[in-house]
Enzyme design. Sequence first.
Site, PDB file in Angstrom:
ATOM      1  N   LYS A   1      -5.977   4.912  -1.721  1.00 33.41           N
ATOM      2  CA  LYS A   1      -5.717   4.091  -0.889  1.00 33.41           C
ATOM      3  C   LYS A   1      -6.857   2.905  -0.570  1.00 33.41           C
ATOM      4  O   LYS A   1      -8.051   3.487  -0.684  1.00 33.41           O
ATOM      5  CB  LYS A   1      -5.353   4.521   0.366  1.00 33.41           C
ATOM      6  CG  LYS A   1      -4.771   3.699   1.657  1.00 33.41           C
ATOM      7  CD  LYS A   1      -4.222   4.506   2.782  1.00 33.41           C
ATOM      8  CE  LYS A   1      -3.858   3.729   3.764  1.00 33.41           C
ATOM      9  NZ  LYS A   1      -3.419   4.711   4.973  1.00 33.41           N
TER      10      LYS A   1
ATOM     11  N   ARG B   1      -0.229  17.353   2.905  1.00 28.87           N
ATOM     12  CA  ARG B   1      -1.406  16.865   2.990  1.00 28.87           C
ATOM     13  C   ARG B   1      -1.792  17.259   4.478  1.00 28.87           C
ATOM     14  O   ARG B   1      -2.945  17.504   4.664  1.00 28.87           O
ATOM     15  CB  ARG B   1      -1.294  15.234   3.183  1.00 28.87           C
ATOM     16  CG  ARG B   1      -2.549  14.661   3.287  1.00 28.87           C
ATOM     17  CD  ARG B   1      -2.290  13.150   2.712  1.00 28.87           C
ATOM     18  NE  ARG B   1      -3.654  12.225   3.191  1.00 28.87           N
ATOM     19  CZ  ARG B   1      -4.616  11.866   2.595  1.00 28.87           C
ATOM     20  NH1 ARG B   1      -4.621  12.640   1.371  1.00 28.87           N
ATOM     21  NH2 ARG B   1      -5.346  11.195   3.110  1.00 28.87           N
TER      22      ARG B   1
ATOM     23  N   HIS C   1     -10.643   9.193   3.191  1.00 31.19           N
ATOM     24  CA  HIS C   1     -10.533   8.372   4.644  1.00 31.19           C
ATOM     25  C   HIS C   1     -11.690   7.598   4.586  1.00 31.19           C
ATOM     26  O   HIS C   1     -12.839   8.214   4.355  1.00 31.19           O
ATOM     27  CB  HIS C   1     -10.709   9.393   5.913  1.00 31.19           C
ATOM     28  CG  HIS C   1      -9.312  10.137   5.785  1.00 31.19           C
ATOM     29  ND1 HIS C   1      -9.041  11.192   6.793  1.00 31.19           N
ATOM     30  CD2 HIS C   1      -7.835   9.672   5.369  1.00 31.19           C
ATOM     31  CE1 HIS C   1      -8.006  11.423   6.701  1.00 31.19           C
ATOM     32  NE2 HIS C   1      -7.161  10.973   5.748  1.00 31.19           N
TER      33      HIS C   1
ATOM     34  N   TYR D   1      -6.352  16.194  12.179  1.00 30.89           N
ATOM     35  CA  TYR D   1      -6.407  17.407  11.703  1.00 30.89           C
ATOM     36  C   TYR D   1      -6.885  18.613  12.799  1.00 30.89           C
ATOM     37  O   TYR D   1      -6.774  19.628  12.544  1.00 30.89           O
ATOM     38  CB  TYR D   1      -7.034  17.685  10.244  1.00 30.89           C
ATOM     39  CG  TYR D   1      -6.462  16.433   9.355  1.00 30.89           C
ATOM     40  CD1 TYR D   1      -5.110  16.761   8.920  1.00 30.89           C
ATOM     41  CD2 TYR D   1      -6.986  15.490   8.867  1.00 30.89           C
ATOM     42  CE1 TYR D   1      -4.304  15.984   8.272  1.00 30.89           C
ATOM     43  CE2 TYR D   1      -6.519  14.613   7.973  1.00 30.89           C
ATOM     44  CZ  TYR D   1      -5.189  14.625   7.707  1.00 30.89           C
ATOM     45  OH  TYR D   1      -4.614  14.014   6.927  1.00 30.89           O
TER      46      TYR D   1
ATOM     47  N   ARG E   1      -2.543  11.892  -1.816  1.00 31.59           N
ATOM     48  CA  ARG E   1      -1.468  11.403  -1.286  1.00 31.59           C
ATOM     49  C   ARG E   1      -0.376  11.531  -2.342  1.00 31.59           C
ATOM     50  O   ARG E   1      -0.723  11.558  -3.486  1.00 31.59           O
ATOM     51  CB  ARG E   1      -1.875   9.752  -1.240  1.00 31.59           C
ATOM     52  CG  ARG E   1      -2.793   9.784  -0.033  1.00 31.59           C
ATOM     53  CD  ARG E   1      -3.362   8.378   0.136  1.00 31.59           C
ATOM     54  NE  ARG E   1      -4.023   7.994   1.412  1.00 31.59           N
ATOM     55  CZ  ARG E   1      -5.649   8.250   1.302  1.00 31.59           C
ATOM     56  NH1 ARG E   1      -6.144   8.414   0.022  1.00 31.59           N
ATOM     57  NH2 ARG E   1      -6.194   7.990   2.210  1.00 31.59           N
TER      58      ARG E   1
ATOM     59  N   HIS F   1       3.386  14.331   2.688  1.00 28.86           N
ATOM     60  CA  HIS F   1       2.515  14.112   3.958  1.00 28.86           C
ATOM     61  C   HIS F   1       2.620  15.414   4.453  1.00 28.86           C
ATOM     62  O   HIS F   1       1.481  15.724   5.211  1.00 28.86           O
ATOM     63  CB  HIS F   1       2.812  12.935   4.510  1.00 28.86           C
ATOM     64  CG  HIS F   1       1.367  12.269   5.331  1.00 28.86           C
ATOM     65  ND1 HIS F   1       0.748  11.900   4.716  1.00 28.86           N
ATOM     66  CD2 HIS F   1       1.316  12.612   6.408  1.00 28.86           C
ATOM     67  CE1 HIS F   1      -0.494  11.520   5.282  1.00 28.86           C
ATOM     68  NE2 HIS F   1      -0.174  11.911   6.634  1.00 28.86           N
TER      69      HIS F   1
END
Length: 166
Positions: free
Chosen positions: A36, A104, A127, A136, A11, A101
């Site tokens: 995150k 990413r 995640h 994805y 990120r 992003h």
Amino acid sequence: LVLLLLDSGLRVGEAAALRRGDVDLAGGQITVRDGKGGQGRTVYIFRACCQALDEYLVTHDDEAVFLGNSNGRPAPLTDSGIRQVLKRLAARHGFDDLRPHTLRRTCGAELVANGVDLRTVGDQFGHADVSTTTIYTRLADTRRREVLRRASPVDRWPSSSPKTSS
């Protein structure tokens, strides 16, 4: 910076927060200390990215990995600074825009399209839930269709031809 974002799926905030002590080029890994949700993780990077990062890091001795400038002095790049670097790079090369992003998402789609399972991609990306990673798979559908077409058991049968009835 671009290679790192594309190779690792970091990120933008994670890239901005990187310090030299977080980077192990010999081991091909980066320690994300505060991702995150406050979660830390190990992110893997590979040969070309490690080489580029090594070449970049010898250009300065600051603790921050990525530097820009503030009032004419070297300063750690912030999230917005990284976005500005990418925006200028995109303009220089004729792209409408290049966002962190986007890199990413491209990384995630490429990993999935090349056979990396969703749990592994999710772990690399930080995640908490694998359902977040399923985006994805949709990005990789075009490539998936081509791979499946080439591997089709019916199309590969020697007796299979357009003249043969099913």
